[in-house]
Write an enzyme that holds these catalytic residues in place. Sequence first.
Site, mmCIF file in Angstrom:
data_model
loop_
_atom_site.group_PDB
_atom_site.id
_atom_site.type_symbol
_atom_site.label_atom_id
_atom_site.label_comp_id
_atom_site.label_asym_id
_atom_site.label_seq_id
_atom_site.Cartn_x
_atom_site.Cartn_y
_atom_site.Cartn_z
ATOM 1 N N CYS A 110 0.839 -1.198 0.000
ATOM 2 C CA CYS A 110 0.000 0.000 0.000
ATOM 3 C C CYS A 110 0.871 1.245 0.000
ATOM 4 O O CYS A 110 2.091 1.181 -0.131
ATOM 5 C CB CYS A 110 -0.898 0.005 1.242
ATOM 6 S SG CYS A 110 -1.829 -1.515 1.468
ATOM 7 N N GLY B 42 2.759 -3.334 3.505
ATOM 8 C CA GLY B 42 3.574 -4.540 3.539
ATOM 9 C C GLY B 42 2.768 -5.789 3.786
ATOM 10 O O GLY B 42 1.546 -5.807 3.612
ATOM 11 N N ASP C 53 -3.774 -9.601 8.030
ATOM 12 C CA ASP C 53 -2.539 -9.453 8.800
ATOM 13 C C ASP C 53 -2.476 -8.064 9.435
ATOM 14 O O ASP C 53 -1.754 -7.853 10.415
ATOM 15 C CB ASP C 53 -1.312 -9.713 7.932
ATOM 16 C CG ASP C 53 -1.196 -8.773 6.745
ATOM 17 O OD1 ASP C 53 -2.229 -8.260 6.270
ATOM 18 O OD2 ASP C 53 -0.061 -8.539 6.278
ATOM 19 N N ILE D 33 11.307 -11.574 -19.393
ATOM 20 C CA ILE D 33 11.447 -10.642 -20.513
ATOM 21 C C ILE D 33 12.661 -11.066 -21.326
ATOM 22 O O ILE D 33 13.669 -11.519 -20.790
ATOM 23 C CB ILE D 33 11.593 -9.176 -20.067
ATOM 24 C CG1 ILE D 33 12.673 -9.013 -19.009
ATOM 25 C CG2 ILE D 33 10.285 -8.615 -19.589
ATOM 26 C CD1 ILE D 33 12.928 -7.557 -18.644
#
Length: 629
Positions: A2, A77, A101, A288
């Site tokens: 976040c 986190g 959490d 990639i």
Amino acid sequence: MCGITGIFAFNSIGRINLVHLEAATRSLSRRGPDAHNSWFDEVVGLGHRRLSIIDTSTGANQPMADESGRYQLVYNGEIYNYRQLKKELQSLGHSFHTESDTEVLLRAFIQWDEQMLERLNGFFAFAIYDQAAKSLFVARDRFGIKPLLYFQDEDKFIFASEMKSLMTYGLPRMIDRAALNLYFQLTYIPAPKSIFEGVNKLEPGHYLRVESGTVTKRKYYELPYQESPTFQDLNEVKPQFTKTLRASVQDRLVADVPLGAFLSGGIDSSIITALASEQVTNLKTFSIGFQDNKFFDETYYANLVADKYQTDHQVFKLTNDDLLAEVSDVVNYLDEPFADSSALPVHILSRKTREHVTVALSGDGADELFSGYNKHSAWLMSRGQSMQAGLIGALGPLWKLLPHSRNNKLTNTFRQLDRFAEMSSLSLQERYRFLASFVTEKAVSRLLNDNYRSDVSTEIGQFTNRITTGEINEVLAADVEMVLQGDMLQKVDLMSMANSLEVRVPFLDHRVVALAFDMKERLKINSRDRKIVLREAFKSYLPEELYSRPKHGFEVPLLDWFRKELSADLDQVVFARERVESIGIFDWNEIARIKKKLHSLDPGDSAIQTWQLYVFNKWYDQFFSPSRI
């Protein structure tokens, strides 16, 4: 994963800044597109942008309060052992209303205060306000995987996940001279410095407590460096290492949203993919490839691993034009100068991966823990008395006469030989600083005007003071504390969060790190091999071809771009004399010399310096244009 921000006002002047909280929270929208909330009282404001990963219900939104309303939490986190902690807290009388959490973290603080930090297994930056005690607690994870910046003066304390959020509060914009010099030497600015005076990055493994107008900083985690490591035998350590890394990967598979893994084709990401595939059927993996740079294209090896473990594999083939098209988005997203050009492919990989999953595992951290870089081999060679090392040093004057460039194999070899000869005569700590720097201190001094020069020996010395004997673990500890947190982790966080993708790093579980620093040097590196314990412990897990191939670091074709596609932009942004002199930071004669060298047959490191200047000037225009001040 976040974005967080907040303010603690110490007086009436500070309280005026509470009006900026909403705008500061909105500025973090890419970090958290799923929810946006804030909380105020008369002196504190907390803002949160949510990227929902565990318990995606609205009940797990933040800021989160306990049932009494005394505590308020904002958090960025994941806590991987939250289920175990929840059981322990329930046995102590705590009840829970969500499966998140976040609620576990809040109640762990209520139960254990700062001592809860040593119980956490995860990556995080969070703040908890105690209304009864009028106290704010702010903490960052052990290795700096998640960012946290803060500012304090006599009126207020402000924190945020990103600089752009902090600057929304109207903070002063004065360039920090030491940070500027660090940037032009290293290409990044390690904590605790930031590009602005008065703005600090909270160091990994630290917490702050703010109360009565005072900010107190404490260190809760010390890197577990061992002067006399326990493990000296490869066969002895392999079973424990395999078990510990497997447990770390398993912990990081917890999510209520789609999850996958980056798979580059190298040893590190291949091991993570192998271990994750034990738990996840048809694991989604992402690579990639570089159509215009076959030497750096590792998708053949990634496909071997994907086939072995039957993963749902996606390959994103990129051209140089694809990378070039990314320059504007990447540079414009930066809110502090950051010139690691590999951010460009990481940004593309993150954006394309986000189209399929919300969480990705990566192999980051293994090179710093287990000796994965060319510089580690150079360090080992420079420490010995071999005839080869002596000959390279004796031929130092010759290497300086030959052309240097990262743009082709021969001139890059000349560049490396010249650097080896030069660093071999330095003291151990000076040698590390030399290897960690892309541009020399003398060159930076020539570039900057008098008012912006600064001796950064103290800032770099805090990371190198452990290097006293030359043991490789001393070097790796400095890498973890400076390069990993300042460059590698910052790059991945910036580029993944720009695309609302959470990236998890199993090698940086604190149990894995503790084990890594309890291994003797010979288990990691010798004159022939690097990352020995990784290669040997997981030999049966990976295709044999991965062990017979050289490590390829990818070089973004900066020199070609600067001579062609970006040339006109450079003439306006970097090489315009009127602009350079009006800004007043750089010496025009040195800028002109860099331009001349850039277009010569011996470009040296002028492409890196030009990229640093380009990124800095683009950043400067964002933060010092009249409309933003």
